[in-house]
Design an enzyme around this catalytic site. Structure first.
Site, PDB file in Angstrom:
ATOM      1  N   ASP A  81      62.225 -34.069 -17.659  1.00 18.73           N
ATOM      2  CA  ASP A  81      60.969 -34.789 -17.939  1.00 18.73           C
ATOM      3  C   ASP A  81      60.805 -36.059 -17.132  1.00 18.73           C
ATOM      4  O   ASP A  81      59.735 -36.641 -17.099  1.00 18.73           O
ATOM      5  CB  ASP A  81      60.912 -35.135 -19.432  1.00 18.73           C
ATOM      6  CG  ASP A  81      60.809 -33.872 -20.274  1.00 18.73           C
ATOM      7  OD1 ASP A  81      61.765 -33.594 -21.026  1.00 18.73           O
ATOM      8  OD2 ASP A  81      59.821 -33.152 -20.112  1.00 18.73           O
ATOM      9  N   HIS A 110      70.360 -36.042 -22.623  1.00 17.05           N
ATOM     10  CA  HIS A 110      70.098 -34.653 -23.018  1.00 17.05           C
ATOM     11  C   HIS A 110      71.186 -34.240 -24.001  1.00 17.05           C
ATOM     12  O   HIS A 110      72.343 -34.627 -23.854  1.00 17.05           O
ATOM     13  CB  HIS A 110      70.143 -33.722 -21.793  1.00 17.05           C
ATOM     14  CG  HIS A 110      69.505 -32.400 -22.048  1.00 17.05           C
ATOM     15  ND1 HIS A 110      70.173 -31.369 -22.663  1.00 17.05           N
ATOM     16  CD2 HIS A 110      68.253 -31.959 -21.803  1.00 17.05           C
ATOM     17  CE1 HIS A 110      69.343 -30.325 -22.778  1.00 17.05           C
ATOM     18  NE2 HIS A 110      68.184 -30.659 -22.261  1.00 17.05           N
TER      19      HIS A 110
HETATM   20  C1  SDX Z   1      63.849 -31.917 -23.338  1.00 14.67           C
HETATM   21  O1  SDX Z   1      67.148 -29.218 -25.808  1.00 14.67           O
HETATM   22  C2  SDX Z   1      66.617 -29.015 -24.649  1.00 14.67           C
HETATM   23  O2  SDX Z   1      67.068 -28.203 -23.865  1.00 14.67           O
HETATM   24  C3  SDX Z   1      65.385 -29.840 -24.372  1.00 14.67           C
HETATM   25  C4  SDX Z   1      64.760 -29.625 -22.997  1.00 14.67           C
HETATM   26  C5  SDX Z   1      64.222 -28.235 -22.850  1.00 14.67           C
HETATM   27  O3  SDX Z   1      64.052 -27.797 -21.714  1.00 14.67           O
HETATM   28  O4  SDX Z   1      63.864 -27.635 -23.893  1.00 14.67           O
HETATM   29  O5  SDX Z   1      65.725 -29.862 -21.986  1.00 14.67           O
HETATM   30  C6  SDX Z   1      63.595 -30.584 -22.779  1.00 14.67           C
HETATM   31  O6  SDX Z   1      63.523 -32.142 -24.472  1.00 14.67           O
HETATM   32  C7  SDX Z   1      64.606 -32.932 -22.510  1.00 14.67           C
HETATM   33  C8  SDX Z   1      64.890 -34.234 -23.306  1.00 14.67           C
HETATM   34  C9  SDX Z   1      63.630 -35.084 -23.245  1.00 14.67           C
HETATM   35  N1  SDX Z   1      63.777 -36.287 -24.128  1.00 14.67           N
HETATM   36  C10 SDX Z   1      63.863 -37.507 -23.604  1.00 14.67           C
HETATM   37  O7  SDX Z   1      63.932 -37.751 -22.398  1.00 14.67           O
HETATM   38  C11 SDX Z   1      63.822 -38.610 -24.646  1.00 14.67           C
HETATM   39  C12 SDX Z   1      64.906 -39.652 -24.317  1.00 14.67           C
HETATM   40  N2  SDX Z   1      66.205 -39.029 -24.559  1.00 14.67           N
HETATM   41  C13 SDX Z   1      66.830 -39.248 -25.843  1.00 14.67           C
HETATM   42  O8  SDX Z   1      65.903 -39.300 -26.911  1.00 14.67           O
HETATM   43  C14 SDX Z   1      68.065 -38.396 -26.058  1.00 14.67           C
HETATM   44  O9  SDX Z   1      68.812 -38.484 -24.927  1.00 14.67           O
HETATM   45  C15 SDX Z   1      67.918 -36.954 -26.439  1.00 14.67           C
HETATM   46  C16 SDX Z   1      67.045 -36.760 -27.635  1.00 14.67           C
HETATM   47  C17 SDX Z   1      67.386 -36.150 -25.306  1.00 14.67           C
HETATM   48  C18 SDX Z   1      69.316 -36.479 -26.792  1.00 14.67           C
HETATM   49  O10 SDX Z   1      69.629 -37.174 -27.960  1.00 14.67           O
HETATM   50  P1  SDX Z   1      71.081 -37.179 -28.514  1.00 14.67           P
HETATM   51  O11 SDX Z   1      71.762 -35.885 -28.242  1.00 14.67           O
HETATM   52  O12 SDX Z   1      71.079 -37.694 -29.916  1.00 14.67           O
HETATM   53  O13 SDX Z   1      71.732 -38.245 -27.592  1.00 14.67           O
HETATM   54  P2  SDX Z   1      73.260 -38.431 -27.518  1.00 14.67           P
HETATM   55  O14 SDX Z   1      73.978 -38.012 -28.749  1.00 14.67           O
HETATM   56  O15 SDX Z   1      73.689 -37.788 -26.249  1.00 14.67           O
HETATM   57  O16 SDX Z   1      73.373 -40.025 -27.403  1.00 14.67           O
HETATM   58  C19 SDX Z   1      74.614 -40.520 -27.075  1.00 14.67           C
HETATM   59  C20 SDX Z   1      74.387 -42.007 -26.999  1.00 14.67           C
HETATM   60  C21 SDX Z   1      73.784 -42.611 -28.240  1.00 14.67           C
HETATM   61  O17 SDX Z   1      74.282 -43.915 -28.301  1.00 14.67           O
HETATM   62  P3  SDX Z   1      75.556 -44.180 -29.341  1.00 14.67           P
HETATM   63  O18 SDX Z   1      75.049 -43.836 -30.705  1.00 14.67           O
HETATM   64  O19 SDX Z   1      76.677 -43.258 -28.835  1.00 14.67           O
HETATM   65  O20 SDX Z   1      75.863 -45.652 -29.150  1.00 14.67           O
HETATM   66  O21 SDX Z   1      73.468 -42.287 -25.937  1.00 14.67           O
HETATM   67  C22 SDX Z   1      72.356 -43.003 -26.450  1.00 14.67           C
HETATM   68  C23 SDX Z   1      72.311 -42.731 -27.925  1.00 14.67           C
HETATM   69  O22 SDX Z   1      71.693 -43.828 -28.575  1.00 14.67           O
HETATM   70  N3  SDX Z   1      71.185 -42.467 -25.779  1.00 14.67           N
HETATM   71  C24 SDX Z   1      70.293 -43.209 -25.136  1.00 14.67           C
HETATM   72  C25 SDX Z   1      69.355 -42.306 -24.616  1.00 14.67           C
HETATM   73  N4  SDX Z   1      69.712 -41.061 -24.959  1.00 14.67           N
HETATM   74  C26 SDX Z   1      70.844 -41.168 -25.678  1.00 14.67           C
HETATM   75  N5  SDX Z   1      70.198 -44.557 -24.963  1.00 14.67           N
HETATM   76  C27 SDX Z   1      69.122 -44.989 -24.248  1.00 14.67           C
HETATM   77  N6  SDX Z   1      68.186 -44.165 -23.700  1.00 14.67           N
HETATM   78  C28 SDX Z   1      68.272 -42.822 -23.871  1.00 14.67           C
HETATM   79  N7  SDX Z   1      67.361 -42.030 -23.354  1.00 14.67           N
END
Ligand code: SDX
Length: 427
Positions: free
Chosen positions: A366, A308
């Site tokens: 989710d 998140h």
């Molecule tokens: C919702 O904004 C909100 O409040 C949204 C929401 C709402 O109520 O409106 O809460 C609802 O959208 C929840 C999120 C649902 N999405 C998912 O579950 C999709 C999977 N999650 C990812 O796509 C991701 O975690 C995000 C999009 C949610 C957040 O993306 P970020 O902020 O770019 O992730 P980050 O910067 O925290 O990532 C840090 C690291 C990265 O690796 P590095 O570049 O540091 O090596 O963590 C990795 C990312 O690649 N990473 C993941 C991951 N999420 C982040 N690796 C594997 N699986 C994942 N799910």
């Protein structure tokens, strides 16, 4: 006005510049840079807005480090346990929980405006039966602005209130119709003898040939799903609604823009993506391979339902919906549901894996909502549509809040990296 300042200095200059620091009631303070470009001819750069407060808002507060979520100051755990979705909708839109008389008036208004204009129903016939429900909802909600010429002055509180009520009240019928149309079942109208959540279920699953019996436990679960998804600060879809509203666009068009943004798998579309991921994993023995892919930087695969942008701790909504999912599965005799078994095992393994621990990736709202909605009979393509029904309350609350401010149009700038000035070849 602020009396604390941040100063910054250009290393090639002798003087420093002071920028006011703004303090909210909770959470981080903010450096007020709104006049920096006009005064210093320099901008801030924050793609993805990780360090940017785009507005002031008093609706929802999130502490990502502590896993805290407050709706108008009340913890989500307390609200979800004791209040109905319509009480939460009153709280988010007006700022206060309703007393019994206020609730009666609010629910009467929602019942008054929950019918769809007969010609709105004809929109559905223009869609293919296999159209994604979110595509249908974007189109139908955007078109609602053509049906309400009687309230075009959205600067008047009365017209703002009526538009807000219309949007909240009609969303369940719009979402349910996008499902029943797709399966060739007659579109159902609201039954005002039922509460908001039960009405949504009967429009989704009722049949014209027999009475619909509301299962009280499923109705309660539906109500909680709506409450947990109602608002979430400046998430991508809410920020979209605010951006559209800042141009003075019609509220129905603003909410249609929010629906379009919510559809993305990185946002509200994640619940559908979680289910597809769990089905692709198939069984717990395949989890290590999925975890390995999620950790592989070269592989675009991410563990849907994990991570998140704000929460660096457990999403408080996830814990609540996890328990409700277990109750509903047991109630329906599905406690051995293979997808739930895979989800619980995936959560256990991920939460003990150094990659997820170090990056503070926890299950978000989710991760379980898809399993719960599937058990309740919703097809996965409807999951984000359910999210949109709930989030309309948050979007509308932010629209109302923005309309109270003397808010100019949102107009971000950019760091230009394109070609410098050049001229066409005059030969
Ligand atoms: C919702 O904004 C909100 O409040 C949204 C929401 C709402 O109520 O409106 O809460 C609802 O959208 C929840 C999120 C649902 N999405 C998912 O579950 C999709 C999977 N999650 C990812 O796509 C991701 O975690 C995000 C999009 C949610 C957040 O993306 P970020 O902020 O770019 O992730 P980050 O910067 O925290 O990532 C840090 C690291 C990265 O690796 P590095 O570049 O540091 O090596 O963590 C990795 C990312 O690649 N990473 C993941 C991951 N999420 C982040 N690796 C594997 N699986 C994942 N799910």
């Amino acid at each position: 006005m602020s009396n604390t300042f941040a100063t910054f200095e250009f290393t090639d200059e002798q003087h420093s510049h002071a920028l006011p620091i703004l303090k909210g009631t909770l959470g981080p303070s903010a450096i007020d840079v709104r006049n920096m470009y006009s005064n210093q001819d320099i901008m801030t750069y924050d793609p993805g807005f990780r360090s940017t407060a785009s507005c002031q808002s008093g609706i929802t507060y999130i502490d990502g480090e502590k896993g805290v979520l407050l709706y108008r100051g009340y913890p989500i755990e307390e609200l979800a346990e004791r209040y109905s979705f319509t009480q939460i909708a009153h709280l988010l839109t007006s700022g206060e929980l309703p007393d019994s008389q206020q609730l009666a008036v609010f629910e009467k208004e929602l019942r008054r405006y929950n019918l769809l204009h007969d010609q709105v129903l004809s929109f559905y016939k223009g869609f293919r039966r296999d159209a994604h429900p979110m595509a249908v909802m974007v189109g139908v909600v955007g078109a609602l602005s053509a049906f309400y010429q009687d309230a075009q002055d959205y600067n008047s509180p009365d017209d703002q209130h009526r538009a807000a009520i219309r949007l909240i009240a009609k969303m369940p019928a719009i979402a349910a119709a996008s499902y029943t149309y797709s399966i060739g079942r007659p579109i159902r109208h609201p039954d005002n003898s039922l509460n908001f959540a039960s009405n949504f279920l009967q429009m989704m699953f009722g049949r014209p040939s027999e009475p619909y019996h509301v299962d009280p436990l499923l109705a309660k679960a539906m109500d909680q799903i709506l409450t947990l998804h109602a608002d979430h600060e400046q998430n991508a879809s809410t920020s979209t609604v605010r951006m559209a509203a800042s141009s003075g666009a019609n509220p129905f068009a603003c909410i249609a823009a929010g629906i379009a943004t919510l559809w993305g798998p990185a946002h509200g579309g994640a619940n559908e993506a979680v289910l597809n991921m769990l089905e692709n994993i198939g069984a717990p023995e395949n989890i290590p391979a999925a975890i390995a892919r999620a950790k592989d930087k070269k592989d675009p695969f991410r563990l849907m339902g994990f991570g998140h942008r704000v929460y660096r701790n457990y999403d408080p909504r996830s814990a609540l919906i996890r328990e409700t999912t277990k109750q509903v599965l047991a109630h329906l005799g599905m406690e051995n549901d293979p997808l739930m078994a895979t989800a619980l095992e995936l959560e256990r393994i991920a939460l003990s894996d150094e990659y997820f621990i170090s990056k503070k990736l926890y299950p978000n709202v989710d991760f379980y909502s898809g399993i719960l909605l599937r058990a309740m009979g919703f097809p996965s393509r409807m999951f984000t549509a359910v999210f949109a029904v709930a989030r309309t309350v948050g979007w509308v609350s932010h629209w109302l809040e923005l309309k109270q401010e003397a808010h100019g149009i949102d107009r971000p700038r950019q760091l230009y990296t394109g070609p410098t000035l050049r001229h066409v070849d005059k030969r």
